[in-house]
Structure formats: structure tokens, C-alpha cells
Design a protein around this motif. Structure first.
Motif, PDB file in Angstrom:
ATOM      1  N   LEU A 100       0.864  -1.173   0.000  1.00  0.00           N
ATOM      2  CA  LEU A 100       0.000   0.000   0.000  1.00  0.00           C
ATOM      3  C   LEU A 100       0.902   1.225   0.000  1.00  0.00           C
ATOM      4  N   TYR A 101       0.430   2.323  -0.572  1.00  0.00           N
ATOM      5  CA  TYR A 101       1.271   3.519  -0.610  1.00  0.00           C
ATOM      6  C   TYR A 101       0.419   4.781  -0.553  1.00  0.00           C
ATOM      7  N   GLN A 102       1.051   5.846  -0.136  1.00  0.00           N
ATOM      8  CA  GLN A 102       0.448   7.171  -0.140  1.00  0.00           C
ATOM      9  C   GLN A 102       1.455   8.166  -0.704  1.00  0.00           C
ATOM     10  N   PRO A 103       1.065   8.973  -1.695  1.00  0.00           N
ATOM     11  CA  PRO A 103       1.966  10.007  -2.211  1.00  0.00           C
ATOM     12  C   PRO A 103       2.058  11.178  -1.235  1.00  0.00           C
ATOM     13  N   CYS A 104       3.217  11.794  -1.168  1.00  0.00           N
ATOM     14  CA  CYS A 104       3.429  12.914  -0.245  1.00  0.00           C
ATOM     15  C   CYS A 104       3.939  14.159  -0.958  1.00  0.00           C
ATOM     16  N   THR A 105       3.808  14.228  -2.280  1.00  0.00           N
ATOM     17  CA  THR A 105       4.232  15.410  -3.009  1.00  0.00           C
ATOM     18  C   THR A 105       3.207  16.525  -2.835  1.00  0.00           C
ATOM     19  N   LYS A 106       3.655  17.743  -3.006  1.00  0.00           N
ATOM     20  CA  LYS A 106       2.796  18.930  -2.900  1.00  0.00           C
ATOM     21  C   LYS A 106       2.030  18.955  -1.577  1.00  0.00           C
ATOM     22  N   SER A 107       2.732  18.572  -0.507  1.00  0.00           N
ATOM     23  CA  SER A 107       2.201  18.635   0.865  1.00  0.00           C
ATOM     24  C   SER A 107       1.036  17.689   1.119  1.00  0.00           C
ATOM     25  N   ARG A 108       0.803  16.734   0.237  1.00  0.00           N
ATOM     26  CA  ARG A 108      -0.256  15.754   0.489  1.00  0.00           C
ATOM     27  C   ARG A 108       0.162  14.824   1.622  1.00  0.00           C
ATOM     28  N   ASN A 109      -0.797  14.467   2.461  1.00  0.00           N
ATOM     29  CA  ASN A 109      -0.578  13.538   3.582  1.00  0.00           C
ATOM     30  C   ASN A 109       0.560  13.989   4.495  1.00  0.00           C
ATOM     31  N   LYS A 110       0.681  15.310   4.679  1.00  0.00           N
ATOM     32  CA  LYS A 110       1.795  15.845   5.465  1.00  0.00           C
ATOM     33  C   LYS A 110       1.749  15.376   6.911  1.00  0.00           C
ATOM     34  N   ASP A 111       0.569  15.388   7.524  1.00  0.00           N
ATOM     35  CA  ASP A 111       0.465  14.965   8.924  1.00  0.00           C
ATOM     36  C   ASP A 111       0.864  13.506   9.088  1.00  0.00           C
ATOM     37  N   LEU A 112       0.420  12.665   8.160  1.00  0.00           N
ATOM     38  CA  LEU A 112       0.765  11.253   8.229  1.00  0.00           C
ATOM     39  C   LEU A 112       2.261  11.052   7.998  1.00  0.00           C
ATOM     40  N   ALA A 113       2.825  11.801   7.054  1.00  0.00           N
ATOM     41  CA  ALA A 113       4.261  11.701   6.784  1.00  0.00           C
ATOM     42  C   ALA A 113       5.075  12.129   7.996  1.00  0.00           C
ATOM     43  N   ASP A 114       4.645  13.198   8.670  1.00  0.00           N
ATOM     44  CA  ASP A 114       5.354  13.655   9.873  1.00  0.00           C
ATOM     45  C   ASP A 114       5.292  12.600  10.975  1.00  0.00           C
ATOM     46  N   ALA A 115       4.126  11.963  11.115  1.00  0.00           N
ATOM     47  CA  ALA A 115       3.980  10.923  12.143  1.00  0.00           C
ATOM     48  C   ALA A 115       4.870   9.731  11.839  1.00  0.00           C
ATOM     49  N   TRP A 116       4.938   9.339  10.570  1.00  0.00           N
ATOM     50  CA  TRP A 116       5.777   8.204  10.194  1.00  0.00           C
ATOM     51  C   TRP A 116       7.259   8.529  10.375  1.00  0.00           C
ATOM     52  N   GLU A 117       7.641   9.757  10.088  1.00  0.00           N
ATOM     53  CA  GLU A 117       9.059  10.119  10.195  1.00  0.00           C
ATOM     54  C   GLU A 117       9.528  10.062  11.638  1.00  0.00           C
ATOM     55  N   ASN A 118       8.628  10.289  12.567  1.00  0.00           N
ATOM     56  CA  ASN A 118       8.981  10.272  13.984  1.00  0.00           C
ATOM     57  C   ASN A 118       8.720   8.919  14.640  1.00  0.00           C
ATOM     58  N   ASP A 119       8.312   7.944  13.843  1.00  0.00           N
ATOM     59  CA  ASP A 119       8.010   6.609  14.353  1.00  0.00           C
ATOM     60  C   ASP A 119       9.225   5.711  14.159  1.00  0.00           C
ATOM     61  N   ILE A 120       9.756   5.146  15.243  1.00  0.00           N
ATOM     62  CA  ILE A 120      10.956   4.318  15.135  1.00  0.00           C
ATOM     63  C   ILE A 120      10.690   3.003  14.410  1.00  0.00           C
ATOM     64  N   GLY A 121       9.434   2.663  14.216  1.00  0.00           N
ATOM     65  CA  GLY A 121       9.101   1.440  13.488  1.00  0.00           C
ATOM     66  C   GLY A 121       9.063   1.621  11.985  1.00  0.00           C
ATOM     67  N   VAL A 122       9.307   2.842  11.509  1.00  0.00           N
ATOM     68  CA  VAL A 122       9.290   3.144  10.076  1.00  0.00           C
ATOM     69  C   VAL A 122      10.730   3.313   9.599  1.00  0.00           C
ATOM     70  N   HIS A 123      11.079   2.654   8.518  1.00  0.00           N
ATOM     71  CA  HIS A 123      12.455   2.693   8.025  1.00  0.00           C
ATOM     72  C   HIS A 123      12.542   3.624   6.812  1.00  0.00           C
ATOM     73  N   PRO A 124      13.487   4.568   6.789  1.00  0.00           N
ATOM     74  CA  PRO A 124      13.630   5.464   5.636  1.00  0.00           C
ATOM     75  C   PRO A 124      14.436   4.819   4.511  1.00  0.00           C
ATOM     76  N   LEU A 125      14.010   5.041   3.286  1.00  0.00           N
ATOM     77  CA  LEU A 125      14.740   4.633   2.096  1.00  0.00           C
ATOM     78  C   LEU A 125      15.051   5.888   1.288  1.00  0.00           C
ATOM     79  N   ARG A 126      16.314   6.063   0.921  1.00  0.00           N
ATOM     80  CA  ARG A 126      16.706   7.279   0.203  1.00  0.00           C
ATOM     81  C   ARG A 126      17.143   6.927  -1.211  1.00  0.00           C
ATOM     82  N   PHE A 127      16.577   7.659  -2.178  1.00  0.00           N
ATOM     83  CA  PHE A 127      16.918   7.511  -3.588  1.00  0.00           C
ATOM     84  C   PHE A 127      17.049   8.905  -4.200  1.00  0.00           C
TER      85      PHE A 127
END
Length: 358
Positions: free
Chosen positions: A292-319
Motif C-alpha cells: 500500500l502507498y500514499q503520495p506525499c508530493t505537494k504537501s499531500r498527507n503531510k500529517d501522516l508523513a510527519d507521524a511516520w518520520e517520527n516513528d521508530i518502526g518506520v524505516h527510511p529509504l533514500r533515492f
């Protein structure tokens, strides 16, 4: 395994004509009037007709049912970046987009995995004295290759790629101008796994369609991390630090079967100029991971993205940022290829990310 096939049924059936559905071990058929839609299964894949349940006909979607299927044992699909390179062997690194060689005939004496991204934050838990690594950096020597989650870290030496300028650390292919990675220090370069092809020196370059390569490498990274770190939620970040996509890995044992008459991948193929489905035989079948996925461009899903970024159970992938946009487009096109009723789940969009032979 369980299969959840969807068949396009004759128009008469949607308008109320009788619909006759037959399920055999190697075939599905839907008949209405003089029309028939059928899917023949490939060798090694069989259905259990007696397991058929949840049969329904959805307007605009087609015929849905759930069945149990059996298939021949397949090789372990968990990709391990650490297994793709071996010490004491010679390798070429090539630009995935054009095939231009960027690292020539390099033999690594050491191929070592890097610690996790936040390893330094745990040093205080390991040591009872001041951080002994505070002034140390992990830079490879000429004969070293360090492996991160989504990149290779190499000593730059005198290779042909170089940053655009002292102020811009992006490493650009001199032939096609694709971004390959970035400089970490004066003698260390990070190459992203989505931008380079690594192959033994005795091999030859075989071009892979861009969209197939991107989704394959990302899917493999998801599988490796879910296995090694038991994490199933990921943020996809660009080299600019911005979050582009939130991804939730559902399962990694999906088997996709597509008949020659289906058009589920044609929109993707047309846009990218790729052939994403197997070309031999009346049907295509390949393994996939389902996310499942959610796009975060143009400030979409910003609150959810902020919550995930601060969640230690979420792993970042950089490309590279351009690759993040490519991946987002691939995901969106794949979602539109699914029947409407299967495109969303709890506000997340459904995506099947396929494995391809590289």
C-alpha cells in the motif's frame, strides 16, 4: 496460496444475461450468450476448483472469486545486497540508463555492510566513556565496498563520474546526464542501487527497461529490510531530504498471472517504452510483492508523513529525487490497472510491485 482472480466478463452478463462460470485445474472461463472470456494458467500453476468461494460480479469490475492455487516450488526471492558482491572478484559498475561504464574492472578485497543509519545514536548505550567514534568516519579504501540499504559506498579513485561542481555533490553520468549518486567526501562516492548495474567483469551489459529495473530494485530492498529488520513501513525520501512516498509492505509471496488478452500493464508499458510482462507463451506469470502507498508530493498527507518520520518502526529509504518521482508514477499507473474495487484499502492505494530477472 490463495488467488483472487478478476475476469473481464461479456457485456451481456453485466446487463443481466445468464453467466456461466467454469473452473478447471488449469483454466477459468466465463460464458454469457455466445461470448466467452477465459484465462489459461501456465505450466506448474494449478487451481483447486473445490476451493472456489466469494463469487461475485461487480459492475465495471468484472467477475471476482477466491480460489486456492498450487504452484511448483520457487527459489527464495529475498534479495540480499550483501550477496550481490563478493570479495576477490572483479566487477564493472555501469549506468543503468545508458550502459556507460563508471567503475572499471574493480576488485574488492573487502565487501562490508554499513551499520544502520542511526547507529551513532546508540553509541552512548554501548560505551561508558566518551564516544570513541566521534571523530571517525566510515570511508572505504580503494579495495573496499561498503553496502548501505539502498546504495554502494566506494572510494572514488580516478573513475569517470564526478560531481557537477564543488557546491553540488550530485554525481552525474557523463554520457546520458543521469544522476548516479553523490559525493560523500573528497574520495568517497555513494552510488544508488536504482541507478547502476553491477556485473562481473567477464559479463556483458544487457539493457533493462528503466521502470522494470526501478520497481525491481525497490521491491528487493523492501524484502531484504522486512526480513532482516522486521519492519514493514517505509518512507521513500529524495536526495533533497523530502518524503515522496509512504509504503506499507503487505506480503511478498504474491503470484501474478496475466492472460495475453489482459491490458493491466499496457498503460505502464506505453508510457515508459517498457515491456513489463513476460513475452513468451499465452500467459505471463511472475512473483511480486504487494504494498500500500500514499503520495506525499505537494504537501499531500503531510500529517501522516510527519507521524511516520517520527516513528521508530518506520524505516527510511533514500533515492535520487528523480527516481522517487519515477517510482510514484509507476505506482500510480499500476494502481489504475487494477479493478476499481481493489485500488484502495483503508485509504491506502494498492500496488503490486513485480520481480524481474536483471
Amino acid at each position: 496460496r490463495e488467488a483472487n482472480p478478476s475476469l473481464s466478463v461479456p457485456r451481456q452478463a453485466e446487463l443481466g444475461s445468464p453467466l456461466d462460470v467454469s473452473v478447471a485445474a488449469d483454466r477459468l472461463e466465463a460464458r454469457s450468450g455466445g461470448s466467452c472470456e477465459a484465462v489459461a494458467l501456465p505450466p506448474g500453476v494449478r487451481l483447486e476448483p473445490s476451493s472456489c468461494r466469494a463469487l461475485s460480479l461487480l459492475r465495471g469490475d468484472g467477475l471476482h472469486m477466491r480460489l486456492r492455487l498450487r504452484c511448483l516450488p520457487h527459489a527464495d526471492l529475498v534479495f540480499n545486497l550483501r550477496e550481490s558482491l563478493k570479495p576477490h572478484k572483479n566487477y564493472f559498475f555501469s549506468c543503468q540508463s545508458c550502459g556507460d561504464v563508471i567503475v572499471k574492472d574493480r576488485k574488492f578485497l573487502r565487501v562490508l555492510p554499513l551499520p544502520s543509519e542511526n547507529w551513532s545514536a546508540l553509541v552512548e548505550e554501548w560505551c561508558c566513556h566518551p564516544d570513541p567514534f566521534a571523530r571517525s568516519t566510515l570511508h572505504p579504501q580503494h579495495d573496499d565496498c561498503f553496502l548501505g540499504d539502498t546504495f554502494f559506498l566506494l572510494n572514488s579513485g580516478n573513475e569517470s563520474s564526478a560531481p557537477e561542481s564543488p557546491e553540488n555533490t550530485r554525481v552525474i553520468c557523463k554520457h546520458c546526464k543521469a544522476m548516479l549518486g553523490e559525493t560523500v567526501s573528497s574520495d568517497t562516492v555513494k552510488y544508488y542501487v536504482t541507478e547502476v548495474i553491477v556485473q562481473p567483469s567477464e559479463g556483458s551489459f544487457s539493457p533493462t527497461p528503466r521502470s522494470a529495473f526501478v520497481q525491481s530494485m525497490v521491491a528487493q530492498c523492501l524484502m531484504e529490510l522486512s526480513t532482516s529488520k522486521s519492519t514493514f513501513r517505509f518512507t521513500v525520501k529524495g536526495d533533497n531530504g523530502k518524503i515522496y512516498i509512504l509504503i506499507w509492505l503487505l506480503n511478498s509471496d504474491t503470484l501474478l498471472v496475466e492472460s495475453s488478452g489482459s491490458s493491466s500493464s499496457h498503460s505502464v508499458s506505453t508510457l515508459f517504452g517498457d515491456i513489463l510482462t513476460p513475452s513468451s507463451g499465452p500467459v505471463g506469470t511472475w512473483n511480486a510483492v504487494k504494498v500500500l502507498y500514499q503520495p506525499c508530493t505537494k504537501s499531500r498527507n503531510k500529517d501522516l508523513a510527519d507521524a511516520w518520520e517520527n516513528d521508530i518502526g518506520v524505516h527510511p529509504l533514500r533515492f535520487p529525487s528523480e527516481t522517487c518521482l519515477e517510482l510514484l508514477l509507476i505506482l500510480g499507473l499500476s494502481t489504475t490497472s487494477l479493478p476499481p474495487s481493489l485500488r484502495c484499502m483503508n485509504s491506502f492505494q494498492v500496488r503490486n510491485s513485480c520481480f524481474f530477472r536483471i
